[in-house]
Design a protein around this motif. Structure first.
Motif, PDB file in Angstrom:
ATOM      1  N   THR A  35     -23.758 -27.807  -9.560  1.00  0.00           N
ATOM      2  CA  THR A  35     -22.795 -28.902  -9.602  1.00  0.00           C
ATOM      3  C   THR A  35     -23.093 -29.945  -8.542  1.00  0.00           C
ATOM      4  O   THR A  35     -23.527 -29.620  -7.432  1.00  0.00           O
ATOM      5  CB  THR A  35     -21.369 -28.373  -9.387  1.00  0.00           C
ATOM      6  OG1 THR A  35     -21.251 -27.869  -8.072  1.00  0.00           O
ATOM      7  CG2 THR A  35     -21.051 -27.277 -10.382  1.00  0.00           C
ATOM      8  N   GLN A  37     -21.235 -33.198  -6.323  1.00  0.00           N
ATOM      9  CA  GLN A  37     -19.939 -33.290  -5.671  1.00  0.00           C
ATOM     10  C   GLN A  37     -19.675 -34.712  -5.225  1.00  0.00           C
ATOM     11  O   GLN A  37     -20.530 -35.360  -4.621  1.00  0.00           O
ATOM     12  CB  GLN A  37     -19.873 -32.346  -4.466  1.00  0.00           C
ATOM     13  CG  GLN A  37     -18.528 -32.333  -3.776  1.00  0.00           C
ATOM     14  CD  GLN A  37     -18.437 -31.275  -2.701  1.00  0.00           C
ATOM     15  OE1 GLN A  37     -19.309 -30.428  -2.576  1.00  0.00           O
ATOM     16  NE2 GLN A  37     -17.388 -31.321  -1.910  1.00  0.00           N
ATOM     17  N   ASP A  38     -18.476 -35.209  -5.543  1.00  0.00           N
ATOM     18  CA  ASP A  38     -18.014 -36.482  -5.012  1.00  0.00           C
ATOM     19  C   ASP A  38     -17.392 -36.202  -3.657  1.00  0.00           C
ATOM     20  O   ASP A  38     -16.385 -35.500  -3.555  1.00  0.00           O
ATOM     21  CB  ASP A  38     -16.980 -37.097  -5.956  1.00  0.00           C
ATOM     22  CG  ASP A  38     -16.445 -38.426  -5.447  1.00  0.00           C
ATOM     23  OD1 ASP A  38     -16.900 -38.895  -4.379  1.00  0.00           O
ATOM     24  OD2 ASP A  38     -15.551 -38.985  -6.101  1.00  0.00           O
ATOM     25  N   TYR A  39     -17.986 -36.739  -2.590  1.00  0.00           N
ATOM     26  CA  TYR A  39     -17.525 -36.439  -1.248  1.00  0.00           C
ATOM     27  C   TYR A  39     -16.326 -37.282  -0.812  1.00  0.00           C
ATOM     28  O   TYR A  39     -15.878 -37.162   0.327  1.00  0.00           O
ATOM     29  CB  TYR A  39     -18.668 -36.626  -0.249  1.00  0.00           C
ATOM     30  CG  TYR A  39     -19.645 -35.472  -0.249  1.00  0.00           C
ATOM     31  CD1 TYR A  39     -19.381 -34.310   0.456  1.00  0.00           C
ATOM     32  CD2 TYR A  39     -20.840 -35.550  -0.951  1.00  0.00           C
ATOM     33  CE1 TYR A  39     -20.265 -33.251   0.469  1.00  0.00           C
ATOM     34  CE2 TYR A  39     -21.746 -34.493  -0.958  1.00  0.00           C
ATOM     35  CZ  TYR A  39     -21.451 -33.350  -0.247  1.00  0.00           C
ATOM     36  OH  TYR A  39     -22.331 -32.304  -0.242  1.00  0.00           O
ATOM     37  N   THR A  45     -12.453 -34.998   3.240  1.00  0.00           N
ATOM     38  CA  THR A  45     -13.136 -34.647   1.993  1.00  0.00           C
ATOM     39  C   THR A  45     -14.645 -34.569   2.191  1.00  0.00           C
ATOM     40  O   THR A  45     -15.323 -33.799   1.515  1.00  0.00           O
ATOM     41  CB  THR A  45     -12.813 -35.669   0.892  1.00  0.00           C
ATOM     42  OG1 THR A  45     -13.205 -36.986   1.325  1.00  0.00           O
ATOM     43  CG2 THR A  45     -11.326 -35.683   0.589  1.00  0.00           C
ATOM     44  N   ALA A  50     -17.565 -27.057  -1.311  1.00  0.00           N
ATOM     45  CA  ALA A  50     -17.283 -27.167  -2.742  1.00  0.00           C
ATOM     46  C   ALA A  50     -16.278 -26.125  -3.197  1.00  0.00           C
ATOM     47  O   ALA A  50     -15.531 -26.336  -4.156  1.00  0.00           O
ATOM     48  CB  ALA A  50     -18.579 -27.026  -3.541  1.00  0.00           C
ATOM     49  N   ARG A  53     -12.663 -27.193  -3.797  1.00  0.00           N
ATOM     50  CA  ARG A  53     -12.338 -28.162  -4.834  1.00  0.00           C
ATOM     51  C   ARG A  53     -11.723 -27.461  -6.042  1.00  0.00           C
ATOM     52  O   ARG A  53     -12.351 -26.630  -6.696  1.00  0.00           O
ATOM     53  CB  ARG A  53     -13.595 -28.920  -5.255  1.00  0.00           C
ATOM     54  CG  ARG A  53     -14.272 -29.703  -4.127  1.00  0.00           C
ATOM     55  CD  ARG A  53     -13.467 -30.930  -3.746  1.00  0.00           C
ATOM     56  NE  ARG A  53     -13.427 -31.879  -4.829  1.00  0.00           N
ATOM     57  CZ  ARG A  53     -14.317 -32.879  -4.970  1.00  0.00           C
ATOM     58  NH1 ARG A  53     -15.290 -33.037  -4.091  1.00  0.00           N
ATOM     59  NH2 ARG A  53     -14.223 -33.709  -5.990  1.00  0.00           N
ATOM     60  N   PHE A  56     -13.523 -27.377  -9.423  1.00  0.00           N
ATOM     61  CA  PHE A  56     -14.618 -26.427  -9.550  1.00  0.00           C
ATOM     62  C   PHE A  56     -14.093 -25.015  -9.799  1.00  0.00           C
ATOM     63  O   PHE A  56     -14.638 -24.260 -10.584  1.00  0.00           O
ATOM     64  CB  PHE A  56     -15.482 -26.432  -8.280  1.00  0.00           C
ATOM     65  CG  PHE A  56     -16.287 -27.684  -8.083  1.00  0.00           C
ATOM     66  CD1 PHE A  56     -16.442 -28.607  -9.091  1.00  0.00           C
ATOM     67  CD2 PHE A  56     -16.880 -27.938  -6.852  1.00  0.00           C
ATOM     68  CE1 PHE A  56     -17.183 -29.756  -8.909  1.00  0.00           C
ATOM     69  CE2 PHE A  56     -17.623 -29.087  -6.650  1.00  0.00           C
ATOM     70  CZ  PHE A  56     -17.778 -30.004  -7.684  1.00  0.00           C
ATOM     71  N   LYS A  65     -23.894 -24.056  -5.859  1.00  0.00           N
ATOM     72  CA  LYS A  65     -24.244 -25.393  -5.388  1.00  0.00           C
ATOM     73  C   LYS A  65     -24.958 -25.282  -4.053  1.00  0.00           C
ATOM     74  O   LYS A  65     -24.477 -24.623  -3.133  1.00  0.00           O
ATOM     75  CB  LYS A  65     -23.009 -26.280  -5.219  1.00  0.00           C
ATOM     76  CG  LYS A  65     -23.352 -27.688  -4.740  1.00  0.00           C
ATOM     77  CD  LYS A  65     -22.124 -28.549  -4.566  1.00  0.00           C
ATOM     78  CE  LYS A  65     -22.499 -29.981  -4.221  1.00  0.00           C
ATOM     79  NZ  LYS A  65     -23.201 -30.112  -2.938  1.00  0.00           N
TER      80      LYS A  65
END
Length: 443
Positions: A35, A37-39, A45, A50, A53, A56, A65
């Motif tokens: 995956t 990831q939008d940080y 954040t 991960a 989240r 997820f 990840k």
């Protein structure tokens, strides 16, 4: 173990009553995924694993990840009324701040989260955290290993690269070895933890500091003549969630054990904390009180200060009793300027009021410490850049003389020398300033 059983019974009583479906109750076939990831656009954040989240964890998949970060740092300092030529070590220079490796995984409710950091400038590397967890349901989870201590504002009390002053006292983003249970209940978030020991040390260059200081979190560490370590730590944290607000109380206690004499002192700390969001505005505030009691050196002498260390550097004095007042304000500015999508402006401030009764009269009076950081976090794709103007007043890092007694008595008139009759504490040591630019690529 009694503490662990108590926490599991306390937070696990509602497990059978949980009827909502999550990834543990679905029967769909699983698949292996890698995956991205939008940080996000803020420090909290940006640094979350991960496995934190929800999107997820709700997937009916088994996933792994592998990520990390590569960061460079630029320093320009004005300390004790002077600046330095370009290229002066840890004063005015470009440095390779850090690179780190992150591994996160999830399968059948079992979580893995791991981060290892390398600091080439300091010749040190160490584990930040590494734990296995089990997600009973959407509201209850359990972790074991090196995990973040549930104390105060989480994930951070700060917006900047610098943290707030509690970090340098082991009271922000601390990590220890033990067990941690979290449970959500009718608008409350409850955490309980038991930590047998502080996190294991990594590796460092002995020319920088004692081997015991090769760690991410600031802890009381053993040094010659003062062989105290932290152990048997208990944390309880309760947060009330309201629309746009979180209001919480945290309690902490641990033993200070002397490896040479087997004597035990103890520490306890309490924090009231509040976080609020109004649109693009974020406010963090916190009040902390802590005390170290009956902590003794190898000769049996009761200490007015404890020795704390991290990052492979030397240890420094920390007053055995103090109150800290923390406030931070941030404002997000969404942008669409090339790759730049957001700028977060912030100002973080801490006042440390030392409550230790120094022996020897006014010469040894304990003086306050302060920190203020004004800056901006610029988010551009996977590149995150902190631009900070950090100011320190009796601060162990923002000075030309690292560590020492800044968080203990405070600096002397001669800031490079120990406090004595001929070198009393300075009632107004003044502010030091450091412009710090940290540029990181997170993947």
């Amino acid at each position: 173990m009694p503490y662990l059983l108590f926490l599991i019974l306390l937070f696990g009583s509602n497990l059978k009553a949980e009827t909502k479906k999550d990834s543990l109750t679905h029967s769909k076939s699983r698949q292996f995924v890698v995956t991205g990831q939008d940080y996000g656009t803020n420090k909290g954040t940006l640094e979350l694993p991960a496995t934190s989240r929800t999107e997820f964890l709700d997937r009916d998949t088994t996933w792994l990840k592998v990520g990390g970060a590569f960061r460079l740092n630029n320093i320009y300092a004005h300390y004790e009324g002077q600046t330095f030529p370009l290229g002066t070590f840890l004063r005015n220079e470009w440095t390779w701040d850090t690179w780190r490796l992150n591994v996160d995984a999830y399968s059948d409710g079992i979580q893995l989260s791991f981060e290892y950091r390398f600091y080439p400038t300091f010749n040190t590397h160490f584990l930040k955290y590494g734990w296995l967890g089990y997600r009973f349901n959407e509201k209850t989870s359990f972790k074991m290993g090196v995990t973040q201590v549930p104390f105060g504002l989480l994930t951070y009390a700060s917006h900047s690269w610098w943290f707030q002053l509690p970090y340098y006292l082991g009271l922000e983003d601390d990590h220890q070895m033990g067990f941690h249970v979290s449970h959500e209940w009718e608008g409350w978030l409850l955490d309980g933890a038991y930590f047998l020991l502080s996190e294991p040390r990594g590796t460092n260059d002995v020319t920088f500091g004692a081997f015991s200081t090769a760690r991410y979190s600031y802890d009381v560490v053993p040094i010659p003549g003062n062989s105290n370590i932290e152990r048997h730590q208990i944390n309880l944290r309760a947060v009330r969630k309201l629309p746009g607000h979180e209001l919480g109380l945290s309690l902490q206690s641990h033993e200070l054990y002397n490896l040479q004499t087997s004597h035990s002192g103890y520490q306890w700390a309490a924090a009231l904390h509040h976080e609020a969001n109004w649109g693009k505005l974020n406010l963090k505030s916190e009040a902390i009180y802590y005390t170290y009691n009956d902590v003794r050196n190898d000769d049996g002498i009761v200490l007015d200060v404890v020795q704390m260390g991290a990052y492979g550097f030397g240890t420094y004095d920390v007053a055995n009793r103090a109150a800290l007042y923390v406030i931070g304000l941030a404002y997000d500015i969404p942008l669409s300027w090339g790759p730049i999508r957001n700028v977060q402006l912030y100002n973080d401030y801490t006042l440390m009021q030392k409550l230790t009764s120094g022996q020897g009269g006014p010469v040894f009076s304990y003086r306050k410490s302060q920190q203020n950081v004004f800056g901006a976090l610029v988010s551009a794709g996977q590149v995150y850049s902190y631009f900070d103007v950090a100011m320190g007043y009796n601060h162990p890092w923002i000075t030309d003389a690292f560590g020492g007694n800044a968080l203990g008595t405070g600096r002397g008139i001669d800031y490079r020398q120990p406090i004595s009759v001929l070198n009393p504490t300075d009632s107004d040591p003044g502010w030091n300033t450091r412009l710090n630019i940290n540029i990181g690529y997170y993947f």
